[in-house]
Motif scaffolding. Structure first.
Motif, PDB file in Angstrom:
ATOM      1  N   ARG A 343     -21.537   9.547  -7.182  1.00 33.77           N
ATOM      2  CA  ARG A 343     -21.163  10.887  -6.355  1.00 33.77           C
ATOM      3  C   ARG A 343     -20.538  10.440  -4.783  1.00 33.77           C
ATOM      4  NH1 ARG A 343     -24.235  15.701  -6.837  1.00 33.77           N
ATOM      5  NH2 ARG A 343     -23.066  16.201  -5.045  1.00 33.77           N
ATOM      6  N   LYS A 384     -27.051   7.242  -7.556  1.00 38.02           N
ATOM      7  CA  LYS A 384     -26.636   8.343  -8.457  1.00 38.02           C
ATOM      8  C   LYS A 384     -27.087   9.834  -7.640  1.00 38.02           C
ATOM      9  CE  LYS A 384     -25.860   5.692 -11.659  1.00 38.02           C
ATOM     10  NZ  LYS A 384     -24.403   5.121 -11.811  1.00 38.02           N
ATOM     11  N   GLY A 385     -25.940  10.695  -7.968  1.00 39.41           N
ATOM     12  CA  GLY A 385     -26.353  11.822  -7.021  1.00 39.41           C
ATOM     13  C   GLY A 385     -25.926  11.925  -5.815  1.00 39.41           C
TER      14      GLY A 385
END
Length: 474
Positions: A343, A384-385
């Motif tokens: 991201r 992640k994210g």
């Protein structure tokens, strides 16, 4: 319990609704607390001449016509004693507070414990009611499972605490070792400087004495020469003032002595002493070398870092030598892995650091707008994210955008700088816990984070906006 409660209701005062205190009886036979009835009689009526009436039956009674009821007072006392005993008994035994019956059942719907009378009540007719032991069984199992889970969590926390305490002890030992090393190095340097100061000052003192000694010799020689020439000058002046016959007497020998008398030109400072003075700066060279060596140990040489393509977001284009990155809206064909940011458009450097001082230079190009983020992150930073760029998430960084610079602390803070940095020098001091940013061109300080590192940290870079890029100086 029920009979005692009923008796207690029977000996209550109609005025205050509480248990009778010092009960008195009026003409009609009703009983009241002495204090309550006295206050009632003190309330004036519409007609001052109208007689007083009983609060219950409205029968008239005389102001002095109420009598102490000692027998009722004794009954009240006994009832209060029985109430206290019954209450203590209900605490000791599992009895219903309302009906005085032993509790046998549990209502699942109301989570209430019931006696036989409660069970037959209308409000529990449609509820699930079980015997206490039967109802407690499933809850015991749930509690047991919960206990096992909590114990496992507690054991895990204890293991983490033990592991982290061991790491802290290792770090404390490392810091103590480095502290001793710094103390030793400074003590060594201090001793060396003191010794060199004594030696150099002694040499300067000797040079000073030699210069003064040669000055005295020079002054003596010059004074002697001046005296000799003053004698010849006086002799010639005297000869010049005599008559011709006396002037010619021995004039040639006088002239020969005067003309052949050459002035000796003594040197105030001998060549050997002058050479010693000129060579003295060379005596300071060992001092400079020692100080330079010491400072070299404390300084941070540029760290040879390169970008790690395994961590790079697919929107970042890396050069072949992995020392330059450029933002692109076109996604690269980068295989997903646990290390890659998916991201945040960021990338880490290879290696990472667990000790020491390290410096690297970042050249930022925002000619077409966008922003560039520079700093360090913990090894366990979220890949992640969404990634929140702040120290609580393991990120210590500054963001350079078009026209301003922000320190990404717990709350981003816009910095007031004299000029927009184009080259940023990042310095990491792991043991001290500093991450320092400086304008590499003007040497203007940008910002310094202070923290305490407990795990490996990596140089961190982020880009956003078409055309934004950065490169690492060799």
């Amino acid at each position: 319990m029920a009979s005692v409660s009923s008796l207690a209701d029977e000996v209550s005062c109609p005025i205050c609704q509480g248990t009778l205190r010092e009960p008195v009886t009026v003409d009609c036979g009703h009983n009241y607390c002495r204090a309550c009835l006295t206050r009632y009689c003190e309330i004036p009526g519409p007609d001052p001449n109208e007689p007083l009436h009983c609060p219950l039956c409205k029968e008239p009674f005389r102001l002095g016509g109420f009598r102490p009821n000692w027998q009722l007072a004794s009954v009240v006392e006994n009832i209060e004693r029985l109430t206290l005993v019954s209450t203590l008994g209900s605490d000791q035994e599992d009895v219903c507070q309302e009906h005085g019956e032993k509790i046998y059942f549990f209502c699942e719907d109301d989570e209430a414990q019931l006696c036989v009378v409660c069970r037959e009540a209308q409000e529990h007719q449609t509820h699930t009611v079980r015997f206490l032991d039967e109802a407690a069984g499933p809850y015991r199992e749930q509690i047991q499972k919960c206990l096992e889970c909590l114990r496992r969590e507690r054991e895990e926390i204890q293991r983490i605490q033990s592991r982290e305490n061991q790491r802290i002890q290792v770090l404390l030992c490392q810091v103590a070792t480095k502290r001793q090393k710094v103390i030793f190095e400074f003590a060594h340097l201090s001793q060396f400087l003191e010794e060199q100061q004594s030696v150099l000052l002694a040499e300067l003192e000797k040079l000073d004495g030699d210069i003064l000694k040669q000055r005295d010799v020079f002054d003596a020689l010059v004074s002697e020469e001046i005296c000799r020439f003053s004698t010849l000058v006086a002799e010639l002046e005297e000869k010049l003032g005599r008559p011709a016959r006396e002037l010619l007497t021995g004039v040639r020998s006088t002239l020969i002595r005067s003309e052949t008398r050459k002035c000796r030109k003594p040197e105030a400072v001998s060549q050997e002493l002058g050479q010693r003075i000129r060579d003295f700066p060379q005596r300071v060279l060992p001092l400079r070398r020692e100080v330079t060596t010491f400072l070299g140990k404390r300084s941070s040489a540029p760290a040879p870092i390169s970008l790690d393509p395994q961590t790079s977001h697919p929107k970042l284009l890396l050069s072949e030598d992995h020392r330059r990155a450029q933002f692109s809206y076109k996604w690269q064909n980068s295989p997903d892995n646990s290390q890659r940011f998916d991201r945040a458009t960021c990338v880490l450097a290879h290696g990472g650091f667990t000790e020491g001082r390290h410096t690297w230079m970042v050249m930022v190009d925002l000619a077409h707008g966008g922003s560039c983020t520079v700093g360090v992150v913990r090894e366990d930073v979220k890949r992640k994210g969404e990634l929140k760029l702040r120290p609580e998430e393991g990120v210590w960084a500054v963001r350079l955008a078009w026209g301003f610079v922000s320190a990404l602390g717990s709350f981003p803070m816009r910095l007031a700088l004299q000029e927009q940095p184009r080259q940023v020098r990042v310095t990491l001091d792991y043991e001290v816990g500093w991450v320092t940013f400086v304008n590499a061109v003007s040497q203007e300080p940008i910002y310094t984070f202070t923290t305490s590192f407990t795990q490996k940290v990596f140089p961190f870079f982020g880009l956003w906006g078409r055309g934004s890029s950065f490169s690492l100086s060799p």
